[in-house]
Design a protein around this motif. Structure first.
Motif, short mmCIF file in Angstrom:
data_model
loop_
_atom_site.label_atom_id
_atom_site.label_comp_id
_atom_site.label_asym_id
_atom_site.label_seq_id
_atom_site.Cartn_x
_atom_site.Cartn_y
_atom_site.Cartn_z
N VAL A 1 -6.39 14.68 -11.39
CA VAL A 1 -5.07 14.03 -11.48
C VAL A 1 -5.01 12.84 -10.52
O VAL A 1 -4.47 11.78 -10.86
CB VAL A 1 -3.96 15.08 -11.20
CG1 VAL A 1 -2.64 14.42 -10.99
CG2 VAL A 1 -3.87 16.07 -12.35
N ALA B 1 -1.38 3.66 -10.69
CA ALA B 1 -0.78 2.85 -9.60
C ALA B 1 -1.36 1.44 -9.58
O ALA B 1 -0.65 0.47 -9.34
CB ALA B 1 -0.98 3.56 -8.27
N THR C 1 6.24 3.94 -14.61
CA THR C 1 5.19 4.92 -14.29
C THR C 1 4.95 5.87 -15.47
O THR C 1 3.82 6.24 -15.77
CB THR C 1 5.58 5.75 -13.05
OG1 THR C 1 5.92 4.86 -12.00
CG2 THR C 1 4.45 6.66 -12.60
N LEU D 1 1.73 6.18 -17.70
CA LEU D 1 0.98 7.27 -18.33
C LEU D 1 0.85 7.17 -19.85
O LEU D 1 -0.26 7.25 -20.38
CB LEU D 1 1.66 8.59 -17.97
CG LEU D 1 1.49 8.97 -16.50
CD1 LEU D 1 2.36 10.15 -16.15
CD2 LEU D 1 0.04 9.26 -16.23
N LEU E 1 3.89 10.00 -7.30
CA LEU E 1 4.79 10.31 -8.42
C LEU E 1 3.97 10.61 -9.68
O LEU E 1 4.22 11.62 -10.38
CB LEU E 1 5.72 9.12 -8.65
CG LEU E 1 6.73 9.23 -9.77
CD1 LEU E 1 7.78 10.26 -9.41
CD2 LEU E 1 7.39 7.87 -10.03
N ALA E 2 2.97 9.75 -9.95
CA ALA E 2 2.12 9.96 -11.13
C ALA E 2 1.35 11.27 -11.02
O ALA E 2 1.20 12.00 -12.01
CB ALA E 2 1.16 8.79 -11.30
N ILE E 3 0.89 11.62 -9.80
CA ILE E 3 0.15 12.88 -9.60
C ILE E 3 1.04 14.06 -9.99
O ILE E 3 0.61 14.95 -10.74
CB ILE E 3 -0.30 13.01 -8.12
CG1 ILE E 3 -1.45 12.05 -7.83
CG2 ILE E 3 -0.74 14.45 -7.81
CD1 ILE E 3 -1.84 11.97 -6.37
N VAL F 1 4.05 1.51 -1.03
CA VAL F 1 4.79 1.63 -2.29
C VAL F 1 3.88 2.17 -3.39
O VAL F 1 4.23 3.10 -4.13
CB VAL F 1 5.38 0.26 -2.70
CG1 VAL F 1 5.89 0.28 -4.14
CG2 VAL F 1 6.52 -0.13 -1.78
N LEU F 2 2.66 1.59 -3.49
CA LEU F 2 1.74 2.03 -4.56
C LEU F 2 1.23 3.45 -4.31
O LEU F 2 0.98 4.19 -5.26
CB LEU F 2 0.59 1.04 -4.72
CG LEU F 2 1.00 -0.30 -5.33
CD1 LEU F 2 -0.19 -1.22 -5.49
CD2 LEU F 2 1.69 -0.12 -6.68
N SER F 3 1.13 3.84 -3.03
CA SER F 3 0.77 5.24 -2.74
C SER F 3 1.89 6.15 -3.23
O SER F 3 1.63 7.25 -3.75
CB SER F 3 0.54 5.46 -1.25
OG SER F 3 -0.50 4.62 -0.81
N LEU G 1 -7.20 1.55 -4.10
CA LEU G 1 -6.76 2.52 -5.11
C LEU G 1 -7.87 2.81 -6.13
O LEU G 1 -8.19 3.96 -6.40
CB LEU G 1 -5.53 1.98 -5.85
CG LEU G 1 -4.24 1.90 -5.04
CD1 LEU G 1 -3.19 1.13 -5.81
CD2 LEU G 1 -3.73 3.29 -4.70
N THR H 1 0.84 -1.20 0.00
CA THR H 1 0.00 0.00 0.00
C THR H 1 0.87 1.25 0.00
O THR H 1 0.61 2.20 -0.76
CB THR H 1 -0.91 0.02 1.25
OG1 THR H 1 -1.51 -1.27 1.38
CG2 THR H 1 -1.99 1.07 1.13
N ILE I 1 3.72 14.11 -11.95
CA ILE I 1 4.03 14.14 -13.40
C ILE I 1 2.83 14.65 -14.20
O ILE I 1 2.94 15.55 -15.03
CB ILE I 1 4.45 12.72 -13.89
CG1 ILE I 1 5.75 12.29 -13.22
CG2 ILE I 1 4.62 12.72 -15.40
CD1 ILE I 1 6.09 10.84 -13.42
N VAL J 1 3.93 5.45 -5.77
CA VAL J 1 3.81 5.48 -7.24
C VAL J 1 2.71 6.45 -7.65
O VAL J 1 2.84 7.24 -8.59
CB VAL J 1 3.50 4.05 -7.78
CG1 VAL J 1 3.13 4.09 -9.24
CG2 VAL J 1 4.70 3.14 -7.57
N MET J 2 1.60 6.41 -6.88
CA MET J 2 0.47 7.30 -7.19
C MET J 2 0.88 8.77 -7.03
O MET J 2 0.57 9.60 -7.89
CB MET J 2 -0.69 6.97 -6.24
CG MET J 2 -2.02 7.48 -6.70
SD MET J 2 -3.32 6.89 -5.64
CE MET J 2 -3.79 8.39 -4.85
N VAL K 1 -5.93 -3.91 -1.66
CA VAL K 1 -5.17 -2.71 -2.07
C VAL K 1 -5.71 -2.20 -3.41
O VAL K 1 -5.82 -0.98 -3.62
CB VAL K 1 -3.66 -3.04 -2.16
CG1 VAL K 1 -2.86 -1.79 -2.51
CG2 VAL K 1 -3.16 -3.62 -0.85
N ALA L 1 -4.13 9.08 -11.51
CA ALA L 1 -2.95 8.45 -10.90
C ALA L 1 -3.32 7.18 -10.14
O ALA L 1 -2.52 6.23 -10.08
CB ALA L 1 -2.27 9.45 -9.97
#
Lengths: 119, 334
Positions: free
Chosen positions: B87, B95, B14, B20, A23-25, A16-18, B119, A14, A27, A20-21, B115, B91
């Protein structure tokens, strides 16, 4: 890039994926802001027409109570009508009975929870 | 050194694949497929002029909104919050992709199905709510209250449907109830026993209904309801904000088809991802999932909110719970 499977525990996953999320936000937000390049129009923004008074419209979000009743009265129309008809009878004894019923149920749940916890 | 390589791989994944760039391209392709297929069913041409067969039309629409149109600021709005919400919605799906075998770098854990729901079910929804509430308007609040009411039924239905293949295949995996375990073994769950087949079929039908509702496609386009609420929760979006919203919807559409393809139809398995048979099988299953979603959307008109909720309960929530009972029975018997 070789295929890589990382087996973690659910909490680490959870986190790690948060990450990643997040990071994506960052970018996507930067790309969107660059593409938009400040093209914002404020023309006519004083002409906003809403069904509410100024102190309600000034809020950035509607009140929780308004959303709650909005959802209840739209989605569970029949249940709301049933509850309203059974509680809002105008007879005080009906209200006492209803509240007594719910409070007794809560009391029983509380006693059971305490007994389980003490054991 | 290993950690540095893993972080670098995650960063590349990512941004490029399955992150993306890939999911945006897939989302835009899915929108084109959906628009073209619905148009043919309704005796129209659909996108035809931009690119071969009009395939670049969704990209052109998005670029026009981003590059040529203005974001309209409204007296009580917050553009920053609206952008942030949209966003977050995008995202959260990016993820989620890291848990599927599609990704070259995969993250897995026992019981990570929770999980995925965290998400895809929670963050995606919260992002949309933040974005909608950043532009207050009576139509927006009415659309949003409908959206929240639908979500209360949709998310349990999706979760219950996804649990069925998880229950059926978990005994054969080291990480029980993990997405990778479900995706790699779901194709075999159909053939375990007649009871397992019925449970999988019921759960698949439930998932399709609840995903249609999550995508607000007809008959569940109730929060948007053009003739009643202008376009409901997105009434005030324009320019780049509308482009971001459309992109988030396309990505959600593509992800819905990916979920069906992997968690119920088994993705490329029993072949590998890197074999020709595997790639062909994966593409065929993905297009079939898109086509079924599109066909149902083109066949129905919009329902009222209470009719929509009772439809989801009748054809998604209750069948998915029955499917769970059947799958547990199938596991106990075998």
């Amino acid at each position: 890039m070789a295929i890589q499977t990382l087996v973690l525990d659910p909490i680490t996953l959870t986190l790690v994926l948060s990450g990643v999320m997040t990071l994506a936000i960052v970018i996507i937000y930067v790309i969107a802001a660059v593409l938009r390049r400040g093209r914002i129009s404020v023309e006519g923004d004083e002409m906003y027409i809403g069904g509410e008074s100024e102190e309600v419209l000034r809020n950035k979000v509607p009140s929780v109570l308004a959303l709650y009743w909005g959802i209840l009265s739209r989605a569970w129309r029949r249940s709301v009508k049933y509850l309203r008809d059974s509680i809002h009878t105008g007879v005080l004894n009906d209200w006492y009975g209803y509240m007594g019923m719910w409070l007794s149920l809560l009391l029983i749940v509380a006693i059971v929870a305490i007994l389980i916890y003490v054991k | 050194m290993d950690i540095a390589i893993t972080i670098l791989n995650t960063l590349v994944a990512t941004i490029i694949f399955p992150g993306l760039i890939f999911i945006t391209a897939l989302g835009l392709f899915s929108e084109w497929f959906y628009r073209k297929a619905v148009a043919r069913m309704q005796n129209r041409m659909g996108p035809a002029y931009t690119g071969p067969f009009g395939i670049l039309q969704p990209l052109a629409d998005m670029l026009k909104l981003f590059l040529a149109k203005e974001v309209k600021k409204q007296r009580y709005s917050s553009i920053l919050l609206a952008e942030l919400g949209l966003v977050i919605a995008i995202a959260s799906i990016v993820a989620s992709l890291f848990m599927l075998p599609l990704s070259p770098i995969r993250f897995s854990a026992p019981y990570d199905i929770i999980v995925l729901m965290y998400l895809y079910g929670v963050w995606h929804f919260i992002g949309l709510v933040i974005a909608a509430l950043a532009y207050p308007n009576p139509f927006v609040v009415a659309g949003l209250s409908r959206l929240i009411a639908l979500t209360v039924v949709i998310e349990p239905s999706i979760f219950a449907s996804l649990l069925v293949p998880a229950i059926l295949v978990s005994s054969s995996c080291q990480q029980p109830f993990s997405i990778i375990c479900i995706a790699t073994n779901s194709w075999s769950a159909w053939f375990k026993s007649p009871l397992a087949f019925v449970a999988m079929a019921l759960a698949l039908a439930s998932l399709i209904v609840s995903l249609l509702a999550k995508l607000w496609l007809k008959p569940f386009d109730i929060p948007e309801a053009e003739q009643e609420l202008i376009v409901g929760h997105i009434t005030e979006f324009s320019g780049g904000l509308l482009a971001l919203y459309n992109l988030s919807h396309d990505i959600k559409f593509a992800f819905a088809a990916i979920l069906i393809t992997y968690l119920f139809l088994g993705g490329p398995y029993p072949y590998s991802h890197l074999s020709i048979e595997g790639i062909v099988l994966l593409i065929v299953k993905y297009l079939a999932a898109l086509y079924v979603l599109t066909l149902i959307r083109a066949s129905f008109g919009r329902r009222r909110i209470e009719q929509g909720i009772s439809l989801i309960m009748k054809y998604s929530l209750i069948p998915s719970i029955i499917a769970i009972v059947l799958s547990i029975t199938a596991v106990i018997i075998t």
